[in-house]
Design a protein around this motif. Structure first.
Motif, PDB file in Angstrom:
ATOM      1  N   MET A   8       0.800  -0.883   0.038  1.00  0.00           N
ATOM      2  CA  MET A   8       0.390  -0.158  -0.007  1.00  0.00           C
ATOM      3  C   MET A   8       1.058   1.841  -0.142  1.00  0.00           C
ATOM      4  SD  MET A   8      -2.894  -1.516   2.628  1.00  0.00           S
ATOM      5  CE  MET A   8      -4.273   0.339   2.165  1.00  0.00           C
ATOM      6  N   LEU A   9       2.200   1.003   0.123  1.00  0.00           N
ATOM      7  CA  LEU A   9       2.878   1.873   0.258  1.00  0.00           C
ATOM      8  C   LEU A   9       3.463   1.886  -0.973  1.00  0.00           C
ATOM      9  CD1 LEU A   9       4.689   1.704   4.389  1.00  0.00           C
ATOM     10  CD2 LEU A   9       2.761   2.902   3.369  1.00  0.00           C
ATOM     11  N   ASN A  10       3.400   1.781  -2.259  1.00  0.00           N
ATOM     12  CA  ASN A  10       4.107   1.515  -2.817  1.00  0.00           C
ATOM     13  C   ASN A  10       3.890   3.028  -3.839  1.00  0.00           C
ATOM     14  OD1 ASN A  10       5.041   0.946  -5.713  1.00  0.00           O
ATOM     15  ND2 ASN A  10       4.731  -0.669  -5.564  1.00  0.00           N
ATOM     16  N   PRO A  11       4.243   4.054  -4.498  1.00  0.00           N
ATOM     17  CA  PRO A  11       3.778   4.616  -5.400  1.00  0.00           C
ATOM     18  C   PRO A  11       3.693   4.365  -6.800  1.00  0.00           C
ATOM     19  CG  PRO A  11       6.909   4.908  -4.326  1.00  0.00           C
ATOM     20  CD  PRO A  11       5.813   3.672  -4.244  1.00  0.00           C
ATOM     21  N   GLU A  12       4.178   3.022  -7.057  1.00  0.00           N
ATOM     22  CA  GLU A  12       3.117   3.240  -8.439  1.00  0.00           C
ATOM     23  C   GLU A  12       2.313   2.748  -8.210  1.00  0.00           C
ATOM     24  OE1 GLU A  12       6.182   0.033  -9.921  1.00  0.00           O
ATOM     25  OE2 GLU A  12       7.668   1.226 -10.004  1.00  0.00           O
ATOM     26  N   LEU A  13       1.979   2.153  -6.819  1.00  0.00           N
ATOM     27  CA  LEU A  13       0.408   2.048  -6.884  1.00  0.00           C
ATOM     28  C   LEU A  13      -1.086   2.980  -6.994  1.00  0.00           C
ATOM     29  CD1 LEU A  13      -0.599  -0.371  -3.345  1.00  0.00           C
ATOM     30  CD2 LEU A  13      -0.743  -1.165  -6.553  1.00  0.00           C
ATOM     31  N   LEU A  14      -0.419   4.918  -6.497  1.00  0.00           N
ATOM     32  CA  LEU A  14      -0.736   5.596  -6.786  1.00  0.00           C
ATOM     33  C   LEU A  14      -1.301   6.150  -8.175  1.00  0.00           C
ATOM     34  CD1 LEU A  14       0.392   7.989  -3.786  1.00  0.00           C
ATOM     35  CD2 LEU A  14      -1.697   6.185  -3.861  1.00  0.00           C
ATOM     36  N   ILE A  15       0.068   5.601  -9.254  1.00  0.00           N
ATOM     37  CA  ILE A  15      -0.157   5.784 -10.278  1.00  0.00           C
ATOM     38  C   ILE A  15      -0.897   5.527 -11.089  1.00  0.00           C
ATOM     39  CG2 ILE A  15       0.936   5.933 -12.704  1.00  0.00           C
ATOM     40  CD1 ILE A  15       3.669   5.690 -11.298  1.00  0.00           C
ATOM     41  N   GLU A  16      -0.918   4.058 -10.613  1.00  0.00           N
ATOM     42  CA  GLU A  16      -2.058   3.091 -11.189  1.00  0.00           C
ATOM     43  C   GLU A  16      -4.002   3.591 -10.819  1.00  0.00           C
ATOM     44  OE1 GLU A  16      -1.446  -2.166 -10.502  1.00  0.00           O
ATOM     45  OE2 GLU A  16       0.488  -1.065  -9.871  1.00  0.00           O
ATOM     46  N   LEU A  17      -3.908   3.858  -9.404  1.00  0.00           N
ATOM     47  CA  LEU A  17      -5.143   4.468  -9.162  1.00  0.00           C
ATOM     48  C   LEU A  17      -5.668   5.351 -10.092  1.00  0.00           C
ATOM     49  CD1 LEU A  17      -4.742   3.898  -5.466  1.00  0.00           C
ATOM     50  CD2 LEU A  17      -6.416   2.408  -6.730  1.00  0.00           C
ATOM     51  N   ALA A  18      -4.766   6.109 -10.310  1.00  0.00           N
ATOM     52  CA  ALA A  18      -4.943   7.587 -10.896  1.00  0.00           C
ATOM     53  C   ALA A  18      -5.218   7.047 -12.908  1.00  0.00           C
ATOM     54  CB  ALA A  18      -3.832   8.182 -11.077  1.00  0.00           C
ATOM     55  N   LYS A  34     -11.731   7.344  -9.591  1.00  0.00           N
ATOM     56  CA  LYS A  34     -13.597   7.858  -9.581  1.00  0.00           C
ATOM     57  C   LYS A  34     -14.372   7.461  -9.116  1.00  0.00           C
ATOM     58  CE  LYS A  34     -11.820  10.183 -13.818  1.00  0.00           C
ATOM     59  NZ  LYS A  34     -12.853  10.858 -15.156  1.00  0.00           N
ATOM     60  N   LEU A  35     -14.303   5.610  -8.651  1.00  0.00           N
ATOM     61  CA  LEU A  35     -15.133   4.952  -8.073  1.00  0.00           C
ATOM     62  C   LEU A  35     -15.456   5.866  -6.291  1.00  0.00           C
ATOM     63  CD1 LEU A  35     -13.079   1.390  -8.603  1.00  0.00           C
ATOM     64  CD2 LEU A  35     -15.137   2.304  -9.253  1.00  0.00           C
ATOM     65  N   PRO A  36     -16.523   5.744  -6.421  1.00  0.00           N
ATOM     66  CA  PRO A  36     -17.304   6.338  -5.524  1.00  0.00           C
ATOM     67  C   PRO A  36     -17.408   5.624  -4.220  1.00  0.00           C
ATOM     68  CG  PRO A  36     -19.769   5.435  -6.581  1.00  0.00           C
ATOM     69  CD  PRO A  36     -17.985   4.957  -7.538  1.00  0.00           C
ATOM     70  N   GLU A  37     -16.841   6.481  -2.914  1.00  0.00           N
ATOM     71  CA  GLU A  37     -16.776   6.092  -1.625  1.00  0.00           C
ATOM     72  C   GLU A  37     -17.416   5.201  -0.258  1.00  0.00           C
ATOM     73  OE1 GLU A  37     -15.545   8.101   2.423  1.00  0.00           O
ATOM     74  OE2 GLU A  37     -15.360   9.259   0.628  1.00  0.00           O
ATOM     75  N   PRO A  38     -18.796   5.143  -1.443  1.00  0.00           N
ATOM     76  CA  PRO A  38     -19.820   4.459  -0.967  1.00  0.00           C
ATOM     77  C   PRO A  38     -19.843   2.594  -1.767  1.00  0.00           C
ATOM     78  CG  PRO A  38     -21.019   6.358  -1.388  1.00  0.00           C
ATOM     79  CD  PRO A  38     -19.416   6.798  -1.644  1.00  0.00           C
ATOM     80  N   TYR A  39     -18.748   2.735  -2.366  1.00  0.00           N
ATOM     81  CA  TYR A  39     -18.764   1.200  -3.309  1.00  0.00           C
ATOM     82  C   TYR A  39     -17.478   1.148  -2.569  1.00  0.00           C
ATOM     83  CZ  TYR A  39     -18.071  -1.938  -7.182  1.00  0.00           C
ATOM     84  OH  TYR A  39     -17.761  -2.680  -8.028  1.00  0.00           O
ATOM     85  N   LEU A  68      -7.633  11.977   0.707  1.00  0.00           N
ATOM     86  CA  LEU A  68      -6.493  12.578  -0.080  1.00  0.00           C
ATOM     87  C   LEU A  68      -6.627  12.229  -1.294  1.00  0.00           C
ATOM     88  CD1 LEU A  68      -4.596  10.847   2.177  1.00  0.00           C
ATOM     89  CD2 LEU A  68      -4.644  13.010   2.323  1.00  0.00           C
ATOM     90  N   GLU A  69      -8.178  12.375  -1.809  1.00  0.00           N
ATOM     91  CA  GLU A  69      -7.204  11.850  -3.294  1.00  0.00           C
ATOM     92  C   GLU A  69      -6.834  13.706  -4.265  1.00  0.00           C
ATOM     93  OE1 GLU A  69     -12.063  11.116  -2.532  1.00  0.00           O
ATOM     94  OE2 GLU A  69     -10.335  13.206  -1.751  1.00  0.00           O
ATOM     95  N   TYR A  70      -6.732  14.425  -3.699  1.00  0.00           N
ATOM     96  CA  TYR A  70      -5.806  15.096  -4.599  1.00  0.00           C
ATOM     97  C   TYR A  70      -4.491  14.763  -5.502  1.00  0.00           C
ATOM     98  CZ  TYR A  70      -3.839  16.478   0.038  1.00  0.00           C
ATOM     99  OH  TYR A  70      -2.195  16.209   1.154  1.00  0.00           O
TER     100      TYR A  70
END
Length: 78
Positions: A8-18, A34-39, A68-70
């Motif tokens: 979860m601390l891997n910066p490459e995961l952030l790129i994949e999420l984006a 962009k997935l909604p938080e309730p989902y 922290l979505e920003y």
């Protein structure tokens, strides 16, 4: 669990999420961040899937509930 926390601390995961898209389900084709938080909360309650997608969704859940979505916005490929 330690392996998942380290992942979860891997910066490459952030790129994949984006930039990666949801491969299945109600939000198939949506960019992950962009997935909604309730989902994501539903997945947390139900249990995140095994493997990389589960790690991505769990990471995204933590990002969203902590506002922290920003952090993902500059990583989106145009």
């Amino acid at each position: 669990m330690a392996k998942q926390e380290n992942s979860m601390l891997n910066p490459e995961l952030l790129i994949e999420l984006a930039n990666n898209k949801m491969p299945y389900g109600k939000y198939q084709g949506w960019t992950l961040y962009k997935l909604p938080e309730p989902y994501l909360a539903w997945y947390k309650q139900k249990g995140f899937p095994a493997g990389k997608m589960g790690i991505l969704l769990a990471t995204l859940y933590e990002i969203k509930v902590n506002g922290l979505e920003y952090l993902l916005h500059p990583l989106v490929k145009k």
